[in-house]
Design a protein around this motif. Sequence first.
Motif, short mmCIF file in Angstrom:
data_model
loop_
_atom_site.label_atom_id
_atom_site.label_comp_id
_atom_site.label_asym_id
_atom_site.label_seq_id
_atom_site.Cartn_x
_atom_site.Cartn_y
_atom_site.Cartn_z
N UNK A 34 0.83 -1.21 0.00
CA UNK A 34 0.00 0.00 0.00
C UNK A 34 0.86 1.26 0.00
N UNK A 35 1.93 1.25 0.80
CA UNK A 35 2.83 2.41 0.83
C UNK A 35 3.52 2.61 -0.52
N UNK A 36 3.95 1.50 -1.13
CA UNK A 36 4.63 1.60 -2.43
C UNK A 36 3.71 2.22 -3.48
N UNK A 37 2.45 1.84 -3.46
CA UNK A 37 1.49 2.42 -4.41
C UNK A 37 1.32 3.92 -4.17
N UNK A 38 1.23 4.31 -2.92
CA UNK A 38 1.07 5.73 -2.60
C UNK A 38 2.33 6.51 -2.98
N UNK A 39 3.49 5.92 -2.74
CA UNK A 39 4.75 6.58 -3.11
C UNK A 39 4.85 6.72 -4.62
N UNK A 40 4.51 5.65 -5.33
CA UNK A 40 4.55 5.70 -6.80
C UNK A 40 3.61 6.78 -7.32
N UNK A 41 2.46 6.87 -6.73
CA UNK A 41 1.50 7.90 -7.13
C UNK A 41 2.08 9.29 -6.90
N UNK A 42 2.66 9.49 -5.73
CA UNK A 42 3.26 10.79 -5.41
C UNK A 42 4.37 11.14 -6.39
#
Length: 141
Positions: A34-42
């Motif tokens: 979940x964090x990786x997805x949010x980081x990628x989005x950012x």
Amino acid sequence: MFLISTESEYAAALARIEHLMNENGSSALEQIDALAAAIECWEHLSPEFSDFNQCHFNNIFDAVTDDPAEAEALRQRSNALLRIREIILERGWNPPTAVEKTGLTQSQLNTLLSGKVDQFKIDILRIIIAKLDIETDGQRC
């Protein structure tokens, strides 16, 4: 679900992933996803998004594909691969022993240990799991 909307939240998410990488268990893996997805989005926010609330995912696989079935298949393969790799490391097997126990070739073992989930079909991973007599996703395969 995680949402990053500031630089400080971004830095905190990176630090949290680094911390979680040293933990074992499916809970840590789910948080990393979940964090990786949010980081990628950012990091890759495109101009078409008017605000950050439009860019959020429950896990990394939802960010990779729009097809829920494909995202679930990727998640299952990833979890199986990670569990196999974890068992090999926990049991302290050297490469020849891991090759013997898993039925993989040395080249396939290297690919598995490097985390290349796209190189393995779920059926092959389930056979390995059965050989090792381990569980993944709470189910014995």
